[in-house]
Design a protein around this motif. Structure first.
Motif, PDB file in Angstrom:
ATOM      1  N   TYR A 139       2.645  -8.352   3.738  1.00  0.00           N
ATOM      2  CA  TYR A 139       2.684  -9.569   2.736  1.00  0.00           C
ATOM      3  C   TYR A 139       1.770  -9.679   1.374  1.00  0.00           C
ATOM      4  O   TYR A 139       2.334 -10.215   0.540  1.00  0.00           O
ATOM      5  CB  TYR A 139       2.310 -10.888   3.343  1.00  0.00           C
ATOM      6  N   THR A 140       0.571  -9.594   1.177  1.00  0.00           N
ATOM      7  CA  THR A 140      -0.288  -9.059  -0.269  1.00  0.00           C
ATOM      8  C   THR A 140      -0.045  -7.492  -0.838  1.00  0.00           C
ATOM      9  O   THR A 140      -0.545  -7.681  -1.996  1.00  0.00           O
ATOM     10  CB  THR A 140      -2.023  -9.572   0.139  1.00  0.00           C
ATOM     11  N   SER A 141       0.227  -6.777  -0.562  1.00  0.00           N
ATOM     12  CA  SER A 141       1.480  -5.679  -1.375  1.00  0.00           C
ATOM     13  C   SER A 141       1.097  -5.957  -2.065  1.00  0.00           C
ATOM     14  O   SER A 141       2.859  -6.788  -2.327  1.00  0.00           O
ATOM     15  CB  SER A 141       1.528  -4.860  -0.620  1.00  0.00           C
ATOM     16  N   ASP A 142       1.412  -4.681  -3.834  1.00  0.00           N
ATOM     17  CA  ASP A 142       2.175  -5.454  -4.100  1.00  0.00           C
ATOM     18  C   ASP A 142       3.859  -4.930  -3.881  1.00  0.00           C
ATOM     19  O   ASP A 142       3.998  -4.990  -5.258  1.00  0.00           O
ATOM     20  CB  ASP A 142       1.599  -4.530  -6.527  1.00  0.00           C
ATOM     21  N   SER A 143       3.857  -3.312  -3.655  1.00  0.00           N
ATOM     22  CA  SER A 143       4.567  -2.872  -3.021  1.00  0.00           C
ATOM     23  C   SER A 143       5.369  -3.725  -2.048  1.00  0.00           C
ATOM     24  O   SER A 143       5.283  -4.363  -0.797  1.00  0.00           O
ATOM     25  CB  SER A 143       4.550  -1.421  -2.659  1.00  0.00           C
ATOM     26  N   ARG A 144       6.549  -3.332  -2.590  1.00  0.00           N
ATOM     27  CA  ARG A 144       7.603  -4.184  -1.128  1.00  0.00           C
ATOM     28  C   ARG A 144       7.711  -3.664  -0.113  1.00  0.00           C
ATOM     29  O   ARG A 144       7.886  -4.373   1.308  1.00  0.00           O
ATOM     30  CB  ARG A 144       8.904  -4.560  -1.818  1.00  0.00           C
ATOM     31  N   THR A 145       7.524  -2.380   0.547  1.00  0.00           N
ATOM     32  CA  THR A 145       7.730  -1.936   1.377  1.00  0.00           C
ATOM     33  C   THR A 145       6.328  -0.934   0.871  1.00  0.00           C
ATOM     34  O   THR A 145       5.619  -0.281   0.516  1.00  0.00           O
ATOM     35  CB  THR A 145       8.677  -0.866   1.425  1.00  0.00           C
ATOM     36  N   LEU A 146       5.941  -0.390   3.082  1.00  0.00           N
ATOM     37  CA  LEU A 146       4.289   0.795   3.170  1.00  0.00           C
ATOM     38  C   LEU A 146       5.382   1.506   3.945  1.00  0.00           C
ATOM     39  O   LEU A 146       5.894   1.237   4.843  1.00  0.00           O
ATOM     40  CB  LEU A 146       3.404  -0.108   3.318  1.00  0.00           C
ATOM     41  N   THR A 147       4.602   2.379   3.795  1.00  0.00           N
ATOM     42  CA  THR A 147       4.757   3.244   4.993  1.00  0.00           C
ATOM     43  C   THR A 147       3.557   3.530   5.916  1.00  0.00           C
ATOM     44  O   THR A 147       2.960   2.741   6.209  1.00  0.00           O
ATOM     45  CB  THR A 147       5.550   4.875   4.420  1.00  0.00           C
ATOM     46  N   ALA A 148       4.158   4.165   7.334  1.00  0.00           N
ATOM     47  CA  ALA A 148       3.062   4.522   7.953  1.00  0.00           C
ATOM     48  C   ALA A 148       1.978   4.725   7.314  1.00  0.00           C
ATOM     49  O   ALA A 148       0.808   4.364   7.740  1.00  0.00           O
ATOM     50  CB  ALA A 148       3.930   4.895   9.639  1.00  0.00           C
ATOM     51  N   ALA A 149       2.216   6.134   6.901  1.00  0.00           N
ATOM     52  CA  ALA A 149       0.588   6.661   5.577  1.00  0.00           C
ATOM     53  C   ALA A 149      -0.017   5.946   4.854  1.00  0.00           C
ATOM     54  O   ALA A 149      -1.477   5.272   5.353  1.00  0.00           O
ATOM     55  CB  ALA A 149       1.383   7.714   5.250  1.00  0.00           C
ATOM     56  N   ASP A 150       0.871   4.670   4.171  1.00  0.00           N
ATOM     57  CA  ASP A 150       0.438   3.992   3.838  1.00  0.00           C
ATOM     58  C   ASP A 150      -0.707   3.061   4.427  1.00  0.00           C
ATOM     59  O   ASP A 150      -2.075   2.635   3.996  1.00  0.00           O
ATOM     60  CB  ASP A 150       1.440   3.586   3.035  1.00  0.00           C
ATOM     61  N   LEU A 151       0.091   2.055   5.373  1.00  0.00           N
ATOM     62  CA  LEU A 151      -0.833   1.948   6.629  1.00  0.00           C
ATOM     63  C   LEU A 151      -1.774   2.439   7.137  1.00  0.00           C
ATOM     64  O   LEU A 151      -2.792   1.528   6.932  1.00  0.00           O
ATOM     65  CB  LEU A 151      -0.069   0.596   7.807  1.00  0.00           C
ATOM     66  N   VAL A 152      -1.817   3.395   7.572  1.00  0.00           N
ATOM     67  CA  VAL A 152      -3.059   3.750   7.724  1.00  0.00           C
ATOM     68  C   VAL A 152      -4.406   3.786   7.136  1.00  0.00           C
ATOM     69  O   VAL A 152      -5.476   4.038   7.555  1.00  0.00           O
ATOM     70  CB  VAL A 152      -2.748   5.670   8.459  1.00  0.00           C
ATOM     71  N   ARG A 153      -3.986   4.537   5.405  1.00  0.00           N
ATOM     72  CA  ARG A 153      -4.968   5.169   4.856  1.00  0.00           C
ATOM     73  C   ARG A 153      -5.067   3.327   4.309  1.00  0.00           C
ATOM     74  O   ARG A 153      -6.679   3.086   3.995  1.00  0.00           O
ATOM     75  CB  ARG A 153      -4.058   5.531   3.634  1.00  0.00           C
ATOM     76  N   LEU A 154      -4.711   2.648   3.938  1.00  0.00           N
ATOM     77  CA  LEU A 154      -5.456   1.246   4.017  1.00  0.00           C
ATOM     78  C   LEU A 154      -6.237   0.854   4.850  1.00  0.00           C
ATOM     79  O   LEU A 154      -7.235   0.155   4.553  1.00  0.00           O
ATOM     80  CB  LEU A 154      -4.273   0.562   3.119  1.00  0.00           C
ATOM     81  N   LEU A 155      -5.591   0.178   6.020  1.00  0.00           N
ATOM     82  CA  LEU A 155      -6.129   0.005   7.256  1.00  0.00           C
ATOM     83  C   LEU A 155      -7.528   0.333   7.765  1.00  0.00           C
ATOM     84  O   LEU A 155      -8.268   0.037   8.793  1.00  0.00           O
ATOM     85  CB  LEU A 155      -5.686  -0.669   8.047  1.00  0.00           C
ATOM     86  N   LYS A 156      -7.274   2.033   7.455  1.00  0.00           N
ATOM     87  CA  LYS A 156      -8.612   3.107   8.085  1.00  0.00           C
ATOM     88  C   LYS A 156      -8.197   2.889   9.336  1.00  0.00           C
ATOM     89  O   LYS A 156      -9.653   3.308  10.167  1.00  0.00           O
ATOM     90  CB  LYS A 156      -9.170   2.766   7.409  1.00  0.00           C
ATOM     91  N   VAL A 157      -7.103   3.196  10.429  1.00  0.00           N
ATOM     92  CA  VAL A 157      -6.996   3.096  11.417  1.00  0.00           C
ATOM     93  C   VAL A 157      -6.020   4.194  12.004  1.00  0.00           C
ATOM     94  O   VAL A 157      -5.746   5.125  11.212  1.00  0.00           O
ATOM     95  CB  VAL A 157      -6.164   1.677  12.178  1.00  0.00           C
ATOM     96  N   SER A 158      -6.050   4.174  13.003  1.00  0.00           N
ATOM     97  CA  SER A 158      -5.151   5.534  13.278  1.00  0.00           C
ATOM     98  C   SER A 158      -3.564   5.157  13.710  1.00  0.00           C
ATOM     99  O   SER A 158      -3.494   4.357  12.910  1.00  0.00           O
ATOM    100  CB  SER A 158      -5.647   5.890  15.210  1.00  0.00           C
ATOM    101  N   PRO A 159      -2.859   6.644  14.030  1.00  0.00           N
ATOM    102  CA  PRO A 159      -1.324   6.434  13.458  1.00  0.00           C
ATOM    103  C   PRO A 159      -0.997   5.779  14.640  1.00  0.00           C
ATOM    104  O   PRO A 159       0.401   4.887  14.521  1.00  0.00           O
ATOM    105  CB  PRO A 159      -1.048   7.523  13.403  1.00  0.00           C
ATOM    106  N   ALA A 160      -2.069   6.032  15.982  1.00  0.00           N
ATOM    107  CA  ALA A 160      -0.854   4.760  16.599  1.00  0.00           C
ATOM    108  C   ALA A 160      -1.275   4.041  16.849  1.00  0.00           C
ATOM    109  O   ALA A 160      -0.601   3.256  18.102  1.00  0.00           O
ATOM    110  CB  ALA A 160      -2.327   6.057  18.319  1.00  0.00           C
ATOM    111  N   SER A 161      -2.003   3.131  16.472  1.00  0.00           N
ATOM    112  CA  SER A 161      -2.104   1.885  16.664  1.00  0.00           C
ATOM    113  C   SER A 161      -1.124   0.855  15.100  1.00  0.00           C
ATOM    114  O   SER A 161      -0.413   0.505  15.529  1.00  0.00           O
ATOM    115  CB  SER A 161      -4.323   1.564  15.649  1.00  0.00           C
ATOM    116  N   ILE A 162      -1.272   2.114  13.959  1.00  0.00           N
ATOM    117  CA  ILE A 162      -0.112   1.290  13.679  1.00  0.00           C
ATOM    118  C   ILE A 162       1.002   1.382  14.416  1.00  0.00           C
ATOM    119  O   ILE A 162       2.176   0.424  14.581  1.00  0.00           O
ATOM    120  CB  ILE A 162       0.008   2.424  12.243  1.00  0.00           C
TER     121      ILE A 162
END
Length: 281
Positions: free
Chosen positions: A112-135
């Motif tokens: 909701y707060t990202s400048d980009s309209r969409t995010l990939t799973a890799a983006d979410l893992v990198r930005l939230l610093k969590v495991s792919p399984a959690s995402i």
């Protein structure tokens, strides 16, 4: 490892130990850490009654970043990023307090707060610093409740995640369903223990409270009936006349009718016609 930094799992174990009523020394033995490490960690992050593992982990990381020297103009950039990250975490905490799972809330807040309209799973893992399984688990939940959907990228063979347009309506519906589930569970308990028992009386009060709350949030049967009738009677070419009688803008009339059509499951063609009526007006 004794003497090393506490990991996220260590902090989850500390929170679980506190919830179970364990003392600092007992928790320290489980973690194989000095008791002073556990006591300082808890005191620094809310105390025994307010310690939250996720909050403690990210607060510690934030403090570490603040202490790290930043070369040249990087300090200004760091100051600009940190408040945004802190806001995402506060946003997520608010949604957790409203009943959404923790990781799903963090994913939704970031989208909701990202400048980009969409995010990939890799983006979410990198930005939230969590495991792919959690995402993956968080995205699965958000998709099931209709708050997020996928947009495939055939060129890069990636899945992009996008917030649904009616995300907050979906969140409201999730809360209403949760309250209804509470009511149903309490009602089952009444059948089990008997209405005239002390436990039955408490469960009856609980069932009635959550059922009323669920009905209020979902609008109740009467409200749904009104929407169904409005959807059937809706004639897009009369939108200007209805707007004039109500003293509303035509767009407001069309929005109300569109909501009624969606809520009652009517075909989307009427919605398109309604939008056309706005242009004609």
């Amino acid at each position: 490892m004794p003497g090393g930094r506490l990991s996220h799992q260590d902090r989850l174990d500390i929170a679980a130990g506190l919830a179970d009523g364990l003392g600092y020394a007992e928790i320290a033995r489980v973690l194989q850490r000095p008791t002073s490490t556990v006591s300082r960690e808890v005191a620094r992050n809310g105390g025994p009654g307010g310690y939250r593992a996720d909050h403690a982990h990210y607060a510690t990381a934030t403090r570490a970043r603040r202490r790290r020297p930043v070369a040249n103009g990087g300090a200004a950039a760091a100051r600009a990023v940190e408040p945004r990250q802190a806001y995402v975490e506060r946003f997520a905490t608010m949604m957790v307090d409203g009943g959404l799972p923790r990781m799903a809330s963090r994913v939704l807040a970031l989208l909701y707060t990202s400048d980009s309209r969409t995010l990939t799973a890799a983006d979410l893992v990198r930005l939230l610093k969590v495991s792919p399984a959690s995402i993956s688990k968080a995205i699965g939940y958000l998709e099931r409740v209709g708050m997020v959907y996928r947009e495939p990228d055939p060129v890069r063979r990636l899945q992009h995640y996008v917030i649904a347009e009616d995300v907050w309506l979906k969140a409201w519906e999730v809360s209403a369903r949760t309250n209804h589930n509470w009511a149903e569970t309490a009602a089952e308990g009444v059948e089990l223990v008997g209405r005239d028992t002390p436990a039955g009386e408490r469960l009856t009060q609980m069932a009635e409270f959550f059922e009323r709350l669920s009905e209020d949030m979902s609008g109740g049967a009467g409200f749904q009936d009104c929407l169904a009738v409005l959807a059937v009677l809706w004639q897009a070419d009369r939108a200007p006349d209805v707007a004039s009688r109500l003293g509303w803008p035509v767009e407001r009339v069309v929005d109300a009718a569109t909501y009624a059509l969606k809520a009652s499951g009517q075909d989307g063609a009427e919605q398109t016609t309604g939008q056309a009526a706005v242009g004609e007006a």
